[in-house]
Design an enzyme around this catalytic site. Structure first.
Site, PDB file in Angstrom:
ATOM      1  CG  ASP A  87     -14.361  24.379  26.858  1.00 26.83           C
ATOM      2  OD1 ASP A  87     -14.432  25.108  26.973  1.00 26.83           O
ATOM      3  OD2 ASP A  87     -15.405  23.763  28.015  1.00 26.83           O
ATOM      4  NE  ARG A 104     -20.829  27.868  33.798  1.00 26.42           N
ATOM      5  CZ  ARG A 104     -20.730  26.673  33.850  1.00 26.42           C
ATOM      6  NH1 ARG A 104     -20.921  26.217  34.890  1.00 26.42           N
ATOM      7  NH2 ARG A 104     -19.886  26.013  33.474  1.00 26.42           N
ATOM      8  CE  LYS A 145     -20.652  26.550  29.109  1.00 27.39           C
ATOM      9  NZ  LYS A 145     -19.383  26.545  29.754  1.00 27.39           N
ATOM     10  CG  ASP A 150     -19.272  28.358  24.469  1.00 25.03           C
ATOM     11  OD1 ASP A 150     -18.171  29.127  23.828  1.00 25.03           O
ATOM     12  OD2 ASP A 150     -18.624  28.224  26.070  1.00 25.03           O
ATOM     13  NE  ARG A 181     -12.844  30.149  34.941  1.00 19.78           N
ATOM     14  CZ  ARG A 181     -13.726  28.352  35.678  1.00 19.78           C
ATOM     15  NH1 ARG A 181     -14.764  27.978  34.573  1.00 19.78           N
ATOM     16  NH2 ARG A 181     -13.233  27.772  36.769  1.00 19.78           N
ATOM     17  CG  ASP A 219      -1.452  31.735  60.601  1.00 18.02           C
ATOM     18  OD1 ASP A 219       0.000  31.391  59.762  1.00 18.02           O
ATOM     19  OD2 ASP A 219      -0.110  32.751  60.577  1.00 18.02           O
ATOM     20  N   GLY A 220      -2.007  28.758  57.677  1.00 17.95           N
ATOM     21  CA  GLY A 220      -2.069  28.709  56.924  1.00 17.95           C
ATOM     22  C   GLY A 220      -1.018  29.365  55.367  1.00 17.95           C
ATOM     23  CD  GLU A 221       0.199  35.000  57.979  1.00 19.25           C
ATOM     24  OE1 GLU A 221       1.273  35.252  57.455  1.00 19.25           O
ATOM     25  OE2 GLU A 221      -0.945  35.640  57.728  1.00 19.25           O
ATOM     26  CG  HIS A 250     -12.964  31.907  29.738  1.00 23.30           C
ATOM     27  ND1 HIS A 250     -13.846  30.612  29.238  1.00 23.30           N
ATOM     28  CD2 HIS A 250     -14.202  32.827  29.890  1.00 23.30           C
ATOM     29  CE1 HIS A 250     -14.933  31.119  29.140  1.00 23.30           C
ATOM     30  NE2 HIS A 250     -15.100  32.028  29.421  1.00 23.30           N
TER      31      HIS A 250
HETATM   32  C1  R5P Z   1     -16.568  28.429  30.255  1.00 21.66           C
HETATM   33  O1  R5P Z   1     -17.370  28.848  29.694  1.00 21.66           O
HETATM   34  C2  R5P Z   1     -15.127  27.495  30.236  1.00 21.66           C
HETATM   35  O2  R5P Z   1     -14.840  27.520  28.824  1.00 21.66           O
HETATM   36  C3  R5P Z   1     -15.466  26.085  30.963  1.00 21.66           C
HETATM   37  O3  R5P Z   1     -16.177  25.675  29.037  1.00 21.66           O
HETATM   38  C4  R5P Z   1     -16.325  25.829  31.417  1.00 21.66           C
HETATM   39  O4  R5P Z   1     -14.959  26.493  32.592  1.00 21.66           O
HETATM   40  C5  R5P Z   1     -15.999  24.647  32.027  1.00 21.66           C
HETATM   41  O5  R5P Z   1     -17.039  24.027  33.078  1.00 21.66           O
HETATM   42  P1  R5P Z   1     -17.504  22.748  33.979  1.00 21.66           P
HETATM   43  O6  R5P Z   1     -16.454  22.368  33.633  1.00 21.66           O
HETATM   44  O7  R5P Z   1     -17.335  23.256  35.301  1.00 21.66           O
HETATM   45  O8  R5P Z   1     -18.907  22.416  32.467  1.00 21.66           O
END
Ligand code: R5P
Length: 295
Positions: A217, A192, A190, A167, A93, A34-36, A127
């Protein structure tokens, strides 16, 4: 000290145990129809300092539950102290309320891990480091950026490459890389869209013309960020463009899209075992554990 290499980090956990000369305790795991999840320790942890190495990359929920179950089993079987080494910390995040009505996911995860029996946590390039201050147990962040930058100087023989953060919030990452690479660094702007997830990247104030540029990153998930950054670097006349990340989640066809955007190579760590995991976190983690447990 006893090391449990969780099902999500078998290779990395085993490497860490070897470097520390620590006794590994294997864990049997399975998924019920069942996924557990189910786990069972196959060795004694009685009166021991126990380290569980378990990354929480996709499938995150499943791996978080496995981690909680292993911690519970360790404590139930007499472990003195349980330290979780979670190289990729899922949900980090979502560290604040961006849109009204949201949860602060990482705080909910931390409370759950505490309740399961975890006494301290070690993670890598989380993050936002400040999120760890709110954890209900000591939590420390390590950076693998110098190791990634070293890979470029040693294996790719790249000299004085330009380190780029996608960013402004990641500029410290580019700074750490610059110290090893010996070149310059800069960042892009950047944005989003919080509803669609769409990423757009704008140029920064720097000159990469004819230079080798490496985008650093913490995470590559869909690849959208790296693709957008690579396009701009090519427009700016960069000679070669590489991408480096600590946590190569590489969802779907991310790797293919990144290569098609003119990225010569992608270098990641074994935080998440993938086709680009060329750098191991084992020495970094082992060194920290040695210091933690001797102090
Ligand atoms: C977000 O700010 C993180 O530092 C990464 O830049 C982000 O998670 C990358 O996500 P993706 O590859 O989907 O652009």
């Amino acid at each position: 000290m006893k090391i449990i290499a969780g099902p999500a980090s078998k290779e990395l956990g085993t490497r860490v145990a070897k470097l520390l000369n620590a006794e590994p305790v294997s864990v049997f795991s399975k998924t019920f129809p069942d996924g557990e999840s189910y786990v069972r320790l196959e060795g004694s942890v009685e009166s021991e300092n126990v380290v569980i190495v378990q990354t929480t990359s996709p499938p995150q929920d499943n791996r978080l539950i496995q981690l909680a179950l292993i911690a519970d089993a360790a404590k139930r079987n007499g472990a003195k102290k349980v330290t979780a080494v979670v190289p990729y910390l899922a949900y980090a995040r979502q560290d604040k309320v961006f849109l009204q009505g949201e949860a602060i996911s990482i705080e909910a995860v931390a409370k759950m891990l505490k309740a399961a029996g975890i006494d301290s946590l070690l993670t890598v390039n989380v993050h936002q480091e400040k999120v760890l201050e709110k954890f209900p147990f000591p939590a420390k962040n390590l950076s693998a950026i110098p190791l990634l930058a070293e890979y470029f100087t040693k294996e790719k023989v790249v000299k004085e490459a330009f380190a780029i953060a996608p960013d402004k919030g990641a500029v410290y990452i580019a700074e750490q890389a610059r110290k090893v690479l010996g070149g310059e660094c800069g960042y892009l702007e950047k944005h989003r869209d919080r509803y669609t997830g769409q990423v757009s990247v704008e140029k920064g104030e720097f000159n990469v013309k004819g230079k080798t540029a490496i985008i650093f990153d913490d995470i590559i998930s869909t690849g959208g960020t790296i693709v957008a950054a690579a396009k701009i670097l090519h427009e700016l006349g960069a000679g070669r463009v590489y991408a480096a990340c600590v946590h190569p989640l590489l969802v779907g066809d991310a790797e293919k899209r990144i290569r098609e955007a003119g990225v010569e190579d992608i270098v990641g760590t074994d935080s998440v075992q993938s086709s680009v995991s060329k750098v191991s976190l084992a020495p970094l983690i082992a060194k920290e554990l040695k210091e933690l447990l001797s102090g």
